[in-house]
Design a protein around this motif. Structure first.
Motif, PDB file in Angstrom:
ATOM      1  N   PRO A 112      10.241 -12.315   5.795  1.00 16.69           N
ATOM      2  CA  PRO A 112       9.347 -12.595   4.671  1.00 16.69           C
ATOM      3  C   PRO A 112       9.142 -11.324   3.849  1.00 16.69           C
ATOM      4  O   PRO A 112       8.930 -10.238   4.408  1.00 16.69           O
ATOM      5  N   VAL A 113       9.222 -11.450   2.534  1.00 13.79           N
ATOM      6  CA  VAL A 113       9.053 -10.297   1.657  1.00 13.79           C
ATOM      7  C   VAL A 113       8.076 -10.644   0.544  1.00 13.79           C
ATOM      8  O   VAL A 113       7.901 -11.811   0.185  1.00 13.79           O
ATOM      9  N   GLN A 114       7.458  -9.623  -0.019  1.00 15.51           N
ATOM     10  CA  GLN A 114       6.495  -9.815  -1.090  1.00 15.51           C
ATOM     11  C   GLN A 114       6.589  -8.627  -2.055  1.00 15.51           C
ATOM     12  O   GLN A 114       6.682  -7.466  -1.624  1.00 15.51           O
ATOM     13  N   ARG A 115       6.585  -8.929  -3.353  1.00 14.18           N
ATOM     14  CA  ARG A 115       6.519  -7.839  -4.325  1.00 14.18           C
ATOM     15  C   ARG A 115       5.253  -7.023  -4.046  1.00 14.18           C
ATOM     16  O   ARG A 115       4.192  -7.583  -3.757  1.00 14.18           O
ATOM     17  N   VAL A 116       5.363  -5.720  -4.159  1.00  7.72           N
ATOM     18  CA  VAL A 116       4.207  -4.880  -3.867  1.00  7.72           C
ATOM     19  C   VAL A 116       3.057  -5.163  -4.824  1.00  7.72           C
ATOM     20  O   VAL A 116       1.873  -5.110  -4.433  1.00  7.72           O
ATOM     21  N   THR A 117       3.379  -5.530  -6.056  1.00  4.30           N
ATOM     22  CA  THR A 117       2.324  -5.869  -7.016  1.00  4.30           C
ATOM     23  C   THR A 117       1.630  -7.173  -6.642  1.00  4.30           C
ATOM     24  O   THR A 117       0.424  -7.325  -6.840  1.00  4.30           O
ATOM     25  N   ASP A 118       2.374  -8.129  -6.085  1.00  4.48           N
ATOM     26  CA  ASP A 118       1.759  -9.373  -5.618  1.00  4.48           C
ATOM     27  C   ASP A 118       0.865  -9.116  -4.413  1.00  4.48           C
ATOM     28  O   ASP A 118      -0.180  -9.764  -4.253  1.00  4.48           O
ATOM     29  N   PHE A 119       1.282  -8.196  -3.556  1.00  4.32           N
ATOM     30  CA  PHE A 119       0.459  -7.832  -2.398  1.00  4.32           C
ATOM     31  C   PHE A 119      -0.905  -7.339  -2.861  1.00  4.32           C
ATOM     32  O   PHE A 119      -1.946  -7.755  -2.331  1.00  4.32           O
ATOM     33  N   LEU A 120      -0.908  -6.466  -3.851  1.00  6.18           N
ATOM     34  CA  LEU A 120      -2.166  -5.920  -4.342  1.00  6.18           C
ATOM     35  C   LEU A 120      -2.993  -6.971  -5.079  1.00  6.18           C
ATOM     36  O   LEU A 120      -4.229  -6.933  -5.058  1.00  6.18           O
ATOM     37  N   ASP A 121      -2.309  -7.924  -5.722  1.00 14.68           N
ATOM     38  CA  ASP A 121      -3.012  -8.999  -6.435  1.00 14.68           C
ATOM     39  C   ASP A 121      -3.381 -10.162  -5.509  1.00 14.68           C
ATOM     40  O   ASP A 121      -3.982 -11.144  -5.948  1.00 14.68           O
ATOM     41  N   ALA A 123      -6.267  -1.237   4.265  1.00 13.36           N
ATOM     42  CA  ALA A 123      -5.775   0.134   4.458  1.00 13.36           C
ATOM     43  C   ALA A 123      -4.418   0.323   3.787  1.00 13.36           C
ATOM     44  O   ALA A 123      -4.156   1.356   3.158  1.00 13.36           O
ATOM     45  N   ILE A 124      -3.550  -0.681   3.907  1.00 10.79           N
ATOM     46  CA  ILE A 124      -2.235  -0.593   3.273  1.00 10.79           C
ATOM     47  C   ILE A 124      -2.370  -0.592   1.755  1.00 10.79           C
ATOM     48  O   ILE A 124      -1.705   0.176   1.050  1.00 10.79           O
ATOM     49  N   ALA A 125      -3.254  -1.436   1.234  1.00  9.17           N
ATOM     50  CA  ALA A 125      -3.474  -1.489  -0.212  1.00  9.17           C
ATOM     51  C   ALA A 125      -3.998  -0.152  -0.729  1.00  9.17           C
ATOM     52  O   ALA A 125      -3.556   0.343  -1.775  1.00  9.17           O
ATOM     53  N   THR A 126      -4.928   0.452   0.001  1.00  5.80           N
ATOM     54  CA  THR A 126      -5.459   1.758  -0.391  1.00  5.80           C
ATOM     55  C   THR A 126      -4.361   2.815  -0.404  1.00  5.80           C
ATOM     56  O   THR A 126      -4.291   3.651  -1.321  1.00  5.80           O
ATOM     57  N   ALA A 127      -3.493   2.776   0.598  1.00  4.51           N
ATOM     58  CA  ALA A 127      -2.388   3.737   0.667  1.00  4.51           C
ATOM     59  C   ALA A 127      -1.434   3.562  -0.511  1.00  4.51           C
ATOM     60  O   ALA A 127      -0.985   4.542  -1.112  1.00  4.51           O
ATOM     61  N   LEU A 128      -1.127   2.310  -0.858  1.00 10.14           N
ATOM     62  CA  LEU A 128      -0.227   2.056  -1.986  1.00 10.14           C
ATOM     63  C   LEU A 128      -0.805   2.612  -3.283  1.00 10.14           C
ATOM     64  O   LEU A 128      -0.089   3.241  -4.081  1.00 10.14           O
ATOM     65  N   GLU A 129      -2.078   2.410  -3.494  1.00  8.71           N
ATOM     66  CA  GLU A 129      -2.718   2.902  -4.713  1.00  8.71           C
ATOM     67  C   GLU A 129      -2.768   4.422  -4.743  1.00  8.71           C
ATOM     68  O   GLU A 129      -2.620   5.042  -5.805  1.00  8.71           O
ATOM     69  N   GLU A 130      -2.953   5.037  -3.585  1.00 11.53           N
ATOM     70  CA  GLU A 130      -2.955   6.499  -3.513  1.00 11.53           C
ATOM     71  C   GLU A 130      -1.552   7.054  -3.784  1.00 11.53           C
ATOM     72  O   GLU A 130      -1.406   8.083  -4.469  1.00 11.53           O
ATOM     73  N   PHE A 131      -0.534   6.385  -3.242  1.00 13.14           N
ATOM     74  CA  PHE A 131       0.841   6.800  -3.533  1.00 13.14           C
ATOM     75  C   PHE A 131       1.085   6.780  -5.043  1.00 13.14           C
ATOM     76  O   PHE A 131       1.687   7.696  -5.601  1.00 13.14           O
ATOM     77  N   ARG A 147      -1.079   7.010  -7.404  1.00 16.31           N
ATOM     78  CA  ARG A 147      -1.858   8.055  -8.078  1.00 16.31           C
ATOM     79  C   ARG A 147      -1.115   9.387  -8.024  1.00 16.31           C
ATOM     80  O   ARG A 147      -1.097  10.134  -9.002  1.00 16.31           O
ATOM     81  N   ARG A 148      -0.494   9.656  -6.890  1.00 14.98           N
ATOM     82  CA  ARG A 148       0.222  10.929  -6.729  1.00 14.98           C
ATOM     83  C   ARG A 148       1.636  10.872  -7.289  1.00 14.98           C
ATOM     84  O   ARG A 148       2.186  11.898  -7.712  1.00 14.98           O
ATOM     85  N   LEU A 149       2.238   9.683  -7.240  1.00 18.63           N
ATOM     86  CA  LEU A 149       3.604   9.497  -7.742  1.00 18.63           C
ATOM     87  C   LEU A 149       3.598   8.341  -8.729  1.00 18.63           C
ATOM     88  O   LEU A 149       3.919   7.202  -8.368  1.00 18.63           O
ATOM     89  N   PRO A 150       3.187   8.575  -9.961  1.00 19.09           N
ATOM     90  CA  PRO A 150       3.104   7.491 -10.942  1.00 19.09           C
ATOM     91  C   PRO A 150       4.410   6.701 -11.035  1.00 19.09           C
ATOM     92  O   PRO A 150       5.499   7.278 -11.094  1.00 19.09           O
ATOM     93  N   GLY A 151       4.277   5.373 -10.985  1.00 15.41           N
ATOM     94  CA  GLY A 151       5.457   4.512 -10.995  1.00 15.41           C
ATOM     95  C   GLY A 151       5.834   4.002  -9.629  1.00 15.41           C
ATOM     96  O   GLY A 151       6.738   3.171  -9.495  1.00 15.41           O
TER      97      GLY A 151
END
Length: 216
Positions: A88-97, A132-140, A142-146
């Motif tokens: 099973p896979v999910q777009r990272v943007t869908d995960f956050l949404d 926790a995973i969502a927070t990590a993705l957003e922090e990534f 922030r540090r690596l735009p895109g």
């Protein structure tokens, strides 16, 4: 991070799905992959039901609740993948949404060779872990735009970054409690979660072994 990498199946049971990432020596694939790891504390409330189930099992010890939790996540991943070790896979943007991914003509390709199924992964783990995973993705990002892009896929699940059961060891000698001369070490013993941390723990234990074997 595995540049030019590939996501591979590491399952040991037909009704369970576990994945991992790797790179071949030439690193020539068009993908890169990396694990996002969220730690699970034994005091997490969601582990309670698994610990109670473990106490009622033939082994009769709540310490094995982590193993039951691990297997439950792998079984759910197998169901969401549709069986036959599809992932099973999910777009990272869908995960956050918090919405399920669906197949489309522009759906990203994957290095996973057994096939993937667009699915929902944001609700496969307990809320605390997904948060926790969502927070990590957003922090990534922030540090690596895109970093956050609909072209990136999350694959589920990688549940064996470290052992679900830790072998107790003396904090001074690093020997197993109650078994002199045995030095639990690395991921399998529950003291690391990756290549680097395993190497660091290995250095510590090697020094302890040498110290224990030197004549006084």
């Amino acid at each position: 991070m595995c540049p030019g990498g590939q996501v591979v199946c590491t399952s040991v049971e037909e009704d369970e799905l576990c994945v991992n990432g790797m790179s071949f020596s030439k690193r020539q694939s068009k993908w890169a992959n990396s694990a996002l790891v969220a730690s699970v504390d034994p005091r997490e409330s969601f582990l309670g039901e698994y610990m109670e189930e473990a106490k009622r099992s033939a082994h009769g010890h709540e310490a094995l609740g982590g193993v039951l939790f691990q297997r439950a996540m792998e079984r759910e991943a197998a169901i969401r993948g549709g069986g036959a070790f599809k992932c099973p896979v999910q777009r990272v943007t869908d995960f956050l949404d918090k919405k399920s991914s669906v197949a489309s003509v522009d759906f990203p390709t994957s290095s996973y060779r057994l096939g993937v199924t667009p699915a929902s992964l944001h609700d496969i783990y307990p809320d605390a872990l997904s948060a926790a995973i969502a927070t990590a993705l957003e922090e990534f990002d922030r540090r690596l735009p895109g970093f956050l892009t609909p072209e990136a896929l999350l694959h589920g699940v990688e549940t064996r970054t470290s052992s679900a059961v830790r072998i107790s060891r003396d904090p001074g000698s690093l020997q197993c409690e109650g078994v002199s001369g045995l030095f639990p070490c690395g991921e399998g013993a529950g003291y690391a979660g990756g290549i680097v941390s395993s190497a660091v723990d290995g250095v510590r234990v090697a020094a302890a072994v040498l110290g224990a074997s030197m004549p006084s």
